[in-house]
Design a protein around this motif. Structure first.
Motif, PDB file in Angstrom:
ATOM      1  N   GLY A 133       0.836  -1.193   0.000  1.00 19.68           N
ATOM      2  CA  GLY A 133       0.000   0.000   0.000  1.00 19.68           C
ATOM      3  C   GLY A 133       0.870   1.242   0.000  1.00 19.68           C
ATOM      4  O   GLY A 133       1.763   1.411  -0.835  1.00 19.68           O
ATOM      5  N   ASP A 134       0.666   2.128   0.989  1.00 21.20           N
ATOM      6  CA  ASP A 134       1.444   3.365   1.094  1.00 21.20           C
ATOM      7  C   ASP A 134       2.650   3.228   2.022  1.00 21.20           C
ATOM      8  O   ASP A 134       3.303   4.227   2.331  1.00 21.20           O
ATOM      9  CB  ASP A 134       0.550   4.495   1.622  1.00 21.20           C
ATOM     10  N   TRP A 135       2.961   2.014   2.473  1.00 16.40           N
ATOM     11  CA  TRP A 135       4.004   1.795   3.450  1.00 16.40           C
ATOM     12  C   TRP A 135       5.226   1.125   2.825  1.00 16.40           C
ATOM     13  O   TRP A 135       5.099   0.149   2.084  1.00 16.40           O
ATOM     14  CB  TRP A 135       3.496   0.933   4.606  1.00 16.40           C
ATOM     15  N   HIS A 176       5.362   7.879   3.748  1.00 18.56           N
ATOM     16  CA  HIS A 176       5.775   9.234   3.374  1.00 18.56           C
ATOM     17  C   HIS A 176       4.546  10.080   3.039  1.00 18.56           C
ATOM     18  O   HIS A 176       3.692   9.690   2.234  1.00 18.56           O
ATOM     19  CB  HIS A 176       6.697   9.179   2.161  1.00 18.56           C
ATOM     20  N   TYR A 177       4.488  11.254   3.675  1.00 17.21           N
ATOM     21  CA  TYR A 177       3.400  12.184   3.401  1.00 17.21           C
ATOM     22  C   TYR A 177       3.779  13.185   2.314  1.00 17.21           C
ATOM     23  O   TYR A 177       2.910  13.659   1.579  1.00 17.21           O
ATOM     24  CB  TYR A 177       3.003  12.917   4.681  1.00 17.21           C
ATOM     25  N   ASN A 207       9.401  15.670   2.560  1.00 15.65           N
ATOM     26  CA  ASN A 207      10.132  16.020   3.777  1.00 15.65           C
ATOM     27  C   ASN A 207       9.637  15.330   5.044  1.00 15.65           C
ATOM     28  O   ASN A 207      10.332  15.356   6.065  1.00 15.65           O
ATOM     29  CB  ASN A 207      10.075  17.532   4.014  1.00 15.65           C
ATOM     30  N   ASN A 208       8.464  14.733   5.010  1.00 11.46           N
ATOM     31  CA  ASN A 208       7.862  14.223   6.237  1.00 11.46           C
ATOM     32  C   ASN A 208       7.350  12.799   6.063  1.00 11.46           C
ATOM     33  O   ASN A 208       6.808  12.447   5.003  1.00 11.46           O
ATOM     34  CB  ASN A 208       6.703  15.122   6.672  1.00 11.46           C
ATOM     35  N   SER A 209       7.512  12.007   7.125  1.00 15.99           N
ATOM     36  CA  SER A 209       7.005  10.643   7.107  1.00 15.99           C
ATOM     37  C   SER A 209       6.710  10.193   8.531  1.00 15.99           C
ATOM     38  O   SER A 209       7.104  10.839   9.503  1.00 15.99           O
ATOM     39  CB  SER A 209       8.008   9.682   6.443  1.00 15.99           C
ATOM     40  N   PHE A 210       6.041   9.067   8.638  1.00 15.62           N
ATOM     41  CA  PHE A 210       5.688   8.480   9.925  1.00 15.62           C
ATOM     42  C   PHE A 210       6.004   6.990   9.855  1.00 15.62           C
ATOM     43  O   PHE A 210       5.784   6.350   8.820  1.00 15.62           O
ATOM     44  CB  PHE A 210       4.199   8.692  10.220  1.00 15.62           C
ATOM     45  N   LEU A 211       6.533   6.444  10.945  1.00 14.00           N
ATOM     46  CA  LEU A 211       6.860   5.022  10.926  1.00 14.00           C
ATOM     47  C   LEU A 211       6.277   4.311  12.134  1.00 14.00           C
ATOM     48  O   LEU A 211       6.107   4.887  13.218  1.00 14.00           O
ATOM     49  CB  LEU A 211       8.376   4.799  10.844  1.00 14.00           C
ATOM     50  N   LEU A 212       5.980   3.044  11.915  1.00 14.29           N
ATOM     51  CA  LEU A 212       5.605   2.108  12.965  1.00 14.29           C
ATOM     52  C   LEU A 212       6.611   0.963  12.943  1.00 14.29           C
ATOM     53  O   LEU A 212       7.132   0.613  11.879  1.00 14.29           O
ATOM     54  CB  LEU A 212       4.189   1.575  12.743  1.00 14.29           C
ATOM     55  N   LEU A 260       9.256  11.623  11.299  1.00 15.56           N
ATOM     56  CA  LEU A 260      10.522  11.969  10.675  1.00 15.56           C
ATOM     57  C   LEU A 260      10.363  13.196   9.798  1.00 15.56           C
ATOM     58  O   LEU A 260       9.339  13.370   9.113  1.00 15.56           O
ATOM     59  CB  LEU A 260      11.042  10.807   9.818  1.00 15.56           C
ATOM     60  N   HIS A 261      11.402  14.043   9.820  1.00 21.98           N
ATOM     61  CA  HIS A 261      11.403  15.259   9.010  1.00 21.98           C
ATOM     62  C   HIS A 261      12.801  15.466   8.435  1.00 21.98           C
ATOM     63  O   HIS A 261      13.809  15.276   9.128  1.00 21.98           O
ATOM     64  CB  HIS A 261      11.011  16.468   9.860  1.00 21.98           C
TER      65      HIS A 261
END
Length: 321
Positions: A120-122, A155-156, A159-164, A186-187
């Motif tokens: 998906g988006d991950w 990734h959004y 420059n920015n993302s989120f992780l699990l 993350l940035h």
């Protein structure tokens, strides 16, 4: 000087006040680190040797030697997502015959990093490996432990993302027998990169071309703050402070009664820079709150003794190949 857990956490938090966010060494986020240019390997070695010392309540002399070495090597320098191997080798020797503590403490880690692709988006990646940690290397099997990290990053924008994540290090200082959930924001931008989350946070700030500030924190008590200033093409200054916390299985093999060593330190010195291959530093420092304790993890430690606060000579060598 003996720091309580509350004071220790206060000292750690001062790193983050200085850098405005919470900020070493674990393989948990190796797969997120981008490779520079077409490097095939990155290494960092940091030996320190104290100039003397003694064990409290014993009077036995000490001379602490501490060498932390880690890095990674990838299989294909032309592929940013190529599999790679990460390693860590840690040697500690208090050079004492005191019966209160085990003088030597060693750890050897090796793991493979893999980018698994997208779901998906991950973006999925993993680190899988094993290590051995003991005060008497390879005298029993309980010193072996597993290393496993599964990271999913979304990734959004650029420059920015989120992780699990699910993180497992069988020699960790907190709940070493349980895989732990993790997260981070993350940035990335020209002057600032940061990762804010659990169990690791970090920041890399470049306020000007010649100045770099890096801070890192790992649960429960491991932290480092590094400030570097480049005076000329091949010469610079640095300041490096840290809190080291690590457990080691003793000769008895009792995983529930590991020997833990803790050390706060600060150092400063000069850098000799030969881009892009070697960045070597030579400095003087001061080690304090050097404490030994026993237990399963940070939740149930029993203090054993301290060794004296001492000055030391430190060397740091970063390599790129």
């Amino acid at each position: 000087m003996k720091c309580s857990p509350v004071l220790r956490l206060t000292l750690l938090s001062s790193f983050f006040v200085f850098c405005n966010v919470a900020g070493a060494q674990s393989m948990a986020r190796y797969t997120l680190d981008t490779w520079q240019d077409n490097d095939i390997a990155e290494t960092l070695d940091h030996p320190i040797i104290e100039l003397g010392g003694h064990v409290n309540n014993d009077s036995k002399d000490t001379q602490m030697f501490h060498w932390d070495s880690y890095g990674r090597v990838r299989i294909n320098r032309d592929d940013p997502d190529a599999p790679f191997f990460g390693y860590r080798v840690l040697f500690i020797d208090a050079s004492t015959h005191s019966p209160i503590i085990r003088s030597t403490m060693d750890e050897f880690d090796l793991a493979m990093g893999l980018h698994l692709g997208e779901v998906g988006d991950w973006d999925l990646s993993t680190m899988l490996g094993a290590g051995y940690s003991s005060t008497h290397p390879f005298v029993n099997s309980t010193g072996f432990f597993g290393i496993g990290h599964l990271v999913a990053e979304r990734h959004y924008d650029d420059n920015n993302s989120f992780l699990l994540s699910v993180d497992y290090e069988g020699n960790g200082g907190l709940l070493p027998d349980i895989p732990m959930p993790g997260f981070a924001f993350l940035h990335h931008e020209d002057k600032l990169d940061f990762m804010l989350g659990y169990p690791m946070s970090s920041i890399h700030y470049r306020p000007m071309d010649k100045l770099e500030i890096t801070a890192q924190y790992s649960v429960p008590y491991t932290a480092e703050l590094d400030v570097e200033y480049r005076l000329a093409k091949h010469f610079g200054l640095y300041s490096d402070s840290g809190d080291f916390f690590q457990g080691f299985v003793t000769r008895t093999g009792d995983i529930g009664n590991r020997q833990f060593f803790q050390m706060l330190r600060t150092e400063m010195g000069v850098r000799f820079i030969f881009d892009p291959w070697v960045d070597a530093s030579l400095g003087i420092g001061y080690a304090f709150d050097q404490g030994y304790s026993k237990g399963f993890d940070v939740r149930d430690l029993t203090p054993v003794t301290h060794i004296s606060n001492e000055p030391y000579v430190g060397i740091m060598v970063r390599g790129r190949f």
